[in-house]
Design a protein around this motif. Sequence first.
Motif, PDB file in Angstrom:
ATOM      1  N   PRO A 132     -12.420 -50.419  36.162  1.00  0.00           N
ATOM      2  CA  PRO A 132     -11.865 -51.635  35.565  1.00  0.00           C
ATOM      3  C   PRO A 132     -11.328 -51.358  34.170  1.00  0.00           C
ATOM      4  N   ALA A 133     -10.274 -52.071  33.796  1.00  0.00           N
ATOM      5  CA  ALA A 133      -9.694 -51.892  32.466  1.00  0.00           C
ATOM      6  C   ALA A 133     -10.695 -52.196  31.367  1.00  0.00           C
ATOM      7  N   VAL A 134     -11.669 -53.066  31.674  1.00  0.00           N
ATOM      8  CA  VAL A 134     -12.684 -53.407  30.676  1.00  0.00           C
ATOM      9  C   VAL A 134     -13.500 -52.176  30.308  1.00  0.00           C
ATOM     10  N   LEU A 135     -13.882 -51.366  31.313  1.00  0.00           N
ATOM     11  CA  LEU A 135     -14.655 -50.166  31.021  1.00  0.00           C
ATOM     12  C   LEU A 135     -13.817 -49.158  30.247  1.00  0.00           C
ATOM     13  N   ALA A 136     -12.543 -49.029  30.614  1.00  0.00           N
ATOM     14  CA  ALA A 136     -11.661 -48.157  29.841  1.00  0.00           C
ATOM     15  C   ALA A 136     -11.550 -48.651  28.405  1.00  0.00           C
ATOM     16  N   GLY A 137     -11.501 -49.969  28.222  1.00  0.00           N
ATOM     17  CA  GLY A 137     -11.457 -50.530  26.870  1.00  0.00           C
ATOM     18  C   GLY A 137     -12.711 -50.227  26.084  1.00  0.00           C
ATOM     19  N   LEU A 138     -13.860 -50.276  26.742  1.00  0.00           N
ATOM     20  CA  LEU A 138     -15.108 -49.959  26.049  1.00  0.00           C
ATOM     21  C   LEU A 138     -15.131 -48.503  25.604  1.00  0.00           C
ATOM     22  N   LEU A 139     -14.681 -47.604  26.468  1.00  0.00           N
ATOM     23  CA  LEU A 139     -14.646 -46.192  26.097  1.00  0.00           C
ATOM     24  C   LEU A 139     -13.660 -45.945  24.963  1.00  0.00           C
ATOM     25  N   THR A 140     -12.488 -46.581  25.041  1.00  0.00           N
ATOM     26  CA  THR A 140     -11.489 -46.410  23.993  1.00  0.00           C
ATOM     27  C   THR A 140     -11.969 -46.974  22.674  1.00  0.00           C
ATOM     28  N   ALA A 141     -12.578 -48.161  22.718  1.00  0.00           N
ATOM     29  CA  ALA A 141     -13.083 -48.764  21.487  1.00  0.00           C
ATOM     30  C   ALA A 141     -14.212 -47.944  20.882  1.00  0.00           C
ATOM     31  N   ALA A 142     -14.993 -47.274  21.742  1.00  0.00           N
ATOM     32  CA  ALA A 142     -16.067 -46.437  21.229  1.00  0.00           C
ATOM     33  C   ALA A 142     -15.532 -45.276  20.410  1.00  0.00           C
ATOM     34  N   VAL A 143     -14.350 -44.775  20.786  1.00  0.00           N
ATOM     35  CA  VAL A 143     -13.763 -43.632  20.085  1.00  0.00           C
ATOM     36  C   VAL A 143     -12.899 -44.079  18.907  1.00  0.00           C
ATOM     37  N   ALA A 144     -11.993 -45.038  19.164  1.00  0.00           N
ATOM     38  CA  ALA A 144     -11.006 -45.426  18.152  1.00  0.00           C
ATOM     39  C   ALA A 144     -11.331 -46.720  17.446  1.00  0.00           C
ATOM     40  N   GLY A 145     -12.345 -47.446  17.907  1.00  0.00           N
ATOM     41  CA  GLY A 145     -12.644 -48.740  17.316  1.00  0.00           C
ATOM     42  C   GLY A 145     -11.815 -49.842  17.937  1.00  0.00           C
ATOM     43  N   PRO A 146     -12.259 -51.103  17.811  1.00  0.00           N
ATOM     44  CA  PRO A 146     -11.516 -52.213  18.399  1.00  0.00           C
ATOM     45  C   PRO A 146     -10.206 -52.463  17.674  1.00  0.00           C
ATOM     46  N   GLY A 147      -9.214 -52.953  18.409  1.00  0.00           N
ATOM     47  CA  GLY A 147      -7.914 -53.248  17.830  1.00  0.00           C
ATOM     48  C   GLY A 147      -6.865 -53.343  18.910  1.00  0.00           C
ATOM     49  N   PRO A 148      -5.701 -53.905  18.588  1.00  0.00           N
ATOM     50  CA  PRO A 148      -4.667 -54.085  19.621  1.00  0.00           C
ATOM     51  C   PRO A 148      -4.149 -52.774  20.186  1.00  0.00           C
ATOM     52  N   TRP A 149      -4.011 -51.741  19.347  1.00  0.00           N
ATOM     53  CA  TRP A 149      -3.468 -50.489  19.865  1.00  0.00           C
ATOM     54  C   TRP A 149      -4.487 -49.753  20.723  1.00  0.00           C
ATOM     55  N   GLY A 150      -5.765 -49.864  20.361  1.00  0.00           N
ATOM     56  CA  GLY A 150      -6.790 -49.295  21.227  1.00  0.00           C
ATOM     57  C   GLY A 150      -6.841 -49.986  22.570  1.00  0.00           C
ATOM     58  N   ALA A 151      -6.690 -51.328  22.562  1.00  0.00           N
ATOM     59  CA  ALA A 151      -6.656 -52.076  23.816  1.00  0.00           C
ATOM     60  C   ALA A 151      -5.437 -51.688  24.643  1.00  0.00           C
ATOM     61  N   ALA A 152      -4.278 -51.532  23.984  1.00  0.00           N
ATOM     62  CA  ALA A 152      -3.069 -51.130  24.706  1.00  0.00           C
ATOM     63  C   ALA A 152      -3.245 -49.748  25.331  1.00  0.00           C
ATOM     64  N   ALA A 153      -3.858 -48.827  24.595  1.00  0.00           N
ATOM     65  CA  ALA A 153      -4.094 -47.490  25.145  1.00  0.00           C
ATOM     66  C   ALA A 153      -5.038 -47.547  26.338  1.00  0.00           C
ATOM     67  N   ALA A 154      -6.067 -48.413  26.256  1.00  0.00           N
ATOM     68  CA  ALA A 154      -7.017 -48.531  27.357  1.00  0.00           C
ATOM     69  C   ALA A 154      -6.351 -49.093  28.605  1.00  0.00           C
ATOM     70  N   VAL A 155      -5.524 -50.117  28.434  1.00  0.00           N
ATOM     71  CA  VAL A 155      -4.849 -50.716  29.592  1.00  0.00           C
ATOM     72  C   VAL A 155      -3.838 -49.736  30.181  1.00  0.00           C
ATOM     73  N   ALA A 156      -3.083 -49.058  29.311  1.00  0.00           N
ATOM     74  CA  ALA A 156      -2.110 -48.079  29.810  1.00  0.00           C
ATOM     75  C   ALA A 156      -2.803 -46.930  30.544  1.00  0.00           C
ATOM     76  N   ALA A 157      -4.039 -46.614  30.128  1.00  0.00           N
ATOM     77  CA  ALA A 157      -4.768 -45.505  30.743  1.00  0.00           C
ATOM     78  C   ALA A 157      -5.118 -45.777  32.202  1.00  0.00           C
ATOM     79  N   VAL A 158      -5.156 -47.057  32.607  1.00  0.00           N
ATOM     80  CA  VAL A 158      -5.467 -47.384  33.999  1.00  0.00           C
ATOM     81  C   VAL A 158      -4.311 -48.085  34.707  1.00  0.00           C
ATOM     82  N   ALA A 159      -3.336 -48.610  33.945  1.00  0.00           N
ATOM     83  CA  ALA A 159      -2.262 -49.396  34.554  1.00  0.00           C
ATOM     84  C   ALA A 159      -1.265 -48.552  35.326  1.00  0.00           C
ATOM     85  N   TRP A 160      -1.200 -47.262  35.078  1.00  0.00           N
ATOM     86  CA  TRP A 160      -0.222 -46.424  35.759  1.00  0.00           C
ATOM     87  C   TRP A 160      -0.630 -46.114  37.200  1.00  0.00           C
ATOM     88  N   ALA A 161      -1.905 -46.314  37.539  1.00  0.00           N
ATOM     89  CA  ALA A 161      -2.393 -45.891  38.852  1.00  0.00           C
ATOM     90  C   ALA A 161      -1.687 -46.598  40.010  1.00  0.00           C
TER      91      ALA A 161
END
Length: 588
Positions: free
Chosen positions: A419-448
């Motif tokens: 789920p994109a939510v789990l990708a968001g949690l992993l991304t936020a853990a590394v880069a911190g919360p924010g719009p660009w981190g959320a965009a990176a998390a969604v893009a990381a799973v949206a291409w599938a």
Amino acid sequence: MKHLAGRALTLLAVLALIGLLPWLTTTDPALTILHARYSDRQPTPEVLDAIRAETGLDGGPAHVLGQWAGGLLHADLGTSWVSGQPVGPDVTAALGTSLSLMGVSLAVAVVLALALSARTLRRGARREATTTRAGVLAAVLAALPEFLLAAVLATVFAVHLGWFPALGWGTPAQAVLPALAMGVPAGALLGRLLDDALPAAFAEPWAKAATAAGLPPCRIARHALRRTLPGLLPQGGLVVVGLTGSAVAVETLFAVPGLGSTALAGALAQDLPVLQAAVLMLLLTGLVAALAVRLLSRVLLGPALTDRALPALVAPRLPARKGVAAGAVLLAVVFCAVLVAGLLRDPLHVDAAARLLPPSAAHPFGTDALGRDVLARLGHGAARTVLLAFAVAAAALLLGLIAGFLRAGALTETVNALPAVLAGLLTAAVAGPGPWGAAAAVAAVAWAPLAAHTEALYVQERAAPHLAAARSLGAGRAHLLRRHLLPAVLPPVTRHALLRVPALALALAALGFLGLGTQPPAPEWGRMLSENMPYVERAPWAVLAPAAALAVLGALAVLLAAAVRGRTGADTATATAPTAPAAREAAA
């Protein structure tokens, strides 16, 4: 064997990444566990050290991963760090619940997809003239937020009418509303893709010959479905996995103890054994669905795929429906005018005396729970929602095309199971919360999904006879890619990417709701939905405005694609047809 090995390696890599979550996050997991277990105890260094020793955190990531992997060999999924209970029974029960809900939701999706494409099936089977389908209804349904649809269904059919239970799980009546909330958007997406692919099947010579031979229209329609299904089956497999793991909001709203909500609860509590077990079940479900889809695709295509005798599906040049382009332009102008009007207002001004006011001359779209102007927040949130969603869609399209042409099926299916939510949690853990981190998390799973669509079309196109002819005349890989493969694959995948723009906006909104995306008080459409959901009965305008904006966004994407589809189809036909001039050019 190679197929299974690739998926096994990808699965292990994802599980290892999940296992590193306690060391990637900026929050001390021992402190989180202490708050969950003993809310009244002070976080002294001695107490935190004792928790680390008990959970194995003091041994480092290699120790934790090795201990968990060793338990898997004995069918032991570990012990919850928070509750102290074995993880296996709870996760297995959650998997059974999610699979049951997925089955009912998938039935809803299939019925809706067939209903949305019924007109094209009927007219195509009868060889009747048709026009380009805009698919606006499918776009609007696909753009509906699942949690908003679930809230509306619960309010109308559970609270007001009392037809179905509002909470719980275990009876057929309790499955109806969650299945509708999850199945309608999924069915709308599948129906739009099917409706987009059917005209190419009806334009093939076999359809004309079948009509001339007097075959019944229903039989021709069945053959057309069989011809188009192999290209769409990967999307069906992705929908199956998505319905199992990405229904966090729906499961939470209806109190359904499913696997998605279990994984999210484990991630938020940093309960690593629960999170790893839930993700393992999601990935195994994705693996089984992918293998079933691959087998069914080969059964449907038969020896034509391996014998290089499968003709390419070429979209015909259909006459555009009258007014499609004008309607798209008019809707875009009105939409932009509303957003510009909102940009001229202050989205952060709080007026406690003007809370939840209905639409008026001063506030055309009303006010929210803090007295802020809804029109202003809608206009200013467009930049964060629409532009970021289009940027993520473009990145997902590029990544999907690359992965599809490289046939990275193992990685595609594994990523889709997350789920994109789990990708968001992993991304936020590394880069911190924010719009660009959320965009990176969604893009990381949206291409599938786009990669799966690309790969399915690419495999069929490679089996076309005209590609073999071009190779025999000396065409190189670059020529085949530029003149044959890309013109056949790019248009439908691009339309697919446009259809997913509202869904990407919703994924960004879901991460913002969890505090992983755009931070308050910045305006954002998804945050507007989540902030005003508790007041939907008293002030429905505060929820309807962003929901309508997302629906209009989906309709615009499909209308614009429909306005140019006829030209694209003609270009594709010209580029992929095995004509003599093209063959001579390939030889040169």
